[in-house]
Design a protein around this motif. Structure first.
Motif, short mmCIF file in Angstrom:
data_model
loop_
_atom_site.label_atom_id
_atom_site.label_comp_id
_atom_site.label_asym_id
_atom_site.label_seq_id
_atom_site.Cartn_x
_atom_site.Cartn_y
_atom_site.Cartn_z
N TYR A 80 0.72 -1.35 -0.09
CA TYR A 80 -0.07 0.19 0.15
C TYR A 80 0.84 1.36 0.18
CZ TYR A 80 -3.63 -3.24 1.22
OH TYR A 80 -4.46 -4.32 1.47
N SER A 89 -5.52 6.23 -5.88
CA SER A 89 -4.13 5.89 -6.46
C SER A 89 -3.60 7.47 -6.68
CB SER A 89 -4.00 4.93 -7.26
OG SER A 89 -4.32 5.17 -8.67
N GLY A 90 -4.32 8.36 -7.33
CA GLY A 90 -3.61 9.67 -7.90
C GLY A 90 -4.04 10.78 -6.91
N TYR A 91 -4.32 10.20 -5.68
CA TYR A 91 -4.91 11.53 -4.78
C TYR A 91 -3.95 12.48 -4.46
CZ TYR A 91 -7.60 13.58 -1.13
OH TYR A 91 -8.37 14.30 -0.01
N MET A 94 -9.33 1.44 -4.89
CA MET A 94 -8.02 1.73 -4.73
C MET A 94 -7.51 2.51 -6.03
SD MET A 94 -6.84 -1.81 -3.19
CE MET A 94 -5.03 -1.58 -3.25
N ASP A 95 -7.91 2.12 -7.06
CA ASP A 95 -7.53 2.70 -8.37
C ASP A 95 -7.79 4.33 -8.35
OD1 ASP A 95 -6.42 2.73 -11.33
OD2 ASP A 95 -8.47 3.04 -11.70
N GLN A 96 -9.09 4.41 -7.94
CA GLN A 96 -9.46 5.80 -7.89
C GLN A 96 -8.60 6.81 -6.81
OE1 GLN A 96 -11.97 7.12 -9.80
NE2 GLN A 96 -11.57 9.11 -9.02
N ARG A 102 -13.36 -2.96 -4.08
CA ARG A 102 -12.28 -2.37 -3.28
C ARG A 102 -11.25 -2.27 -4.50
NH1 ARG A 102 -8.35 -6.08 0.10
NH2 ARG A 102 -9.38 -7.45 -1.22
N ALA A 103 -10.90 -2.90 -5.42
CA ALA A 103 -9.99 -2.74 -6.48
C ALA A 103 -10.13 -1.30 -7.36
CB ALA A 103 -10.02 -3.80 -7.60
N THR A 104 -11.45 -1.16 -7.63
CA THR A 104 -11.83 0.23 -8.24
C THR A 104 -11.47 1.41 -7.24
OG1 THR A 104 -13.45 -1.00 -9.70
CG2 THR A 104 -13.56 1.34 -9.64
N ILE A 143 -18.64 4.22 -6.58
CA ILE A 143 -17.25 3.03 -6.85
C ILE A 143 -18.06 1.91 -6.36
CG2 ILE A 143 -15.08 2.36 -6.31
CD1 ILE A 143 -14.40 5.58 -6.14
#
Length: 151
Positions: free
Chosen positions: A6, A66-68, A62-64, A58-60, A55
């Protein structure tokens, strides 16, 4: 020493930490994403450009997230209030997140209310409310006007 799976979410630690604090004893998992069911649903009750209102999974999620850290640098979280509901599966968390909007350099101070449903010690549903004006203003270079006291 190996990096955590993570590590890419380290920029979110103030948010992740305050949520885990609020969920202490209710969910299993050492990291925020470990507490989320694979098929969890997240509903965001605000229409914010570039952010989905729902959303699924969980995978989606995490993808969302990821760019925070490319748009907001968080430095702290506080104001946690935990409200247990009559339905023991549901908990309401109120909290504040503080940081800086990287594009504008303005302070990012936001308030959240998250209504969380837990089953089998995993988050299965999350309904989120936030101060959309605070986020929009910080990210678009327009400071939020100081509110007058209601007293």
């Amino acid at each position: 020493m190996t990096k955590s799976k993570y590590a890419m979410f380290d920029d979110l630690n103030p948010f992740l930490g305050i949520v885990l604090e609020g969920l202490t004893g209710l969910v299993d998992g050492k990291h925020f994403f470990d507490t989320i069911a694979d098929d969890a649903i997240f509903d965001f009750r605000y229409d914010f450009p570039g952010w989905p209102m729902t959303i699924r999974g969980r995978a989606t999620l995490m993808d969302q997230f990821s760019g925070y850290g490319r748009s907001i640098k968080l430095h702290s979280a506080d104001g946690l209030q935990v409200h247990r509901c009559q339905d023991s599966r549901v908990v309401i968390l109120e909290y504040e997140i503080h940081g800086t909007a990287l594009a504008t350099g303005l302070p990012y101070d936001n308030r959240f209310c998250s209504i969380i449903t837990i089953e089998n010690r995993k988050v299965v549903h999350w309904r989120d409310y936030m101060d959309s004006l605070a986020a929009w203003s910080a990210l678009n270079g327009k400071p939020v006007p100081v509110a007058r006291s209601r007293a």
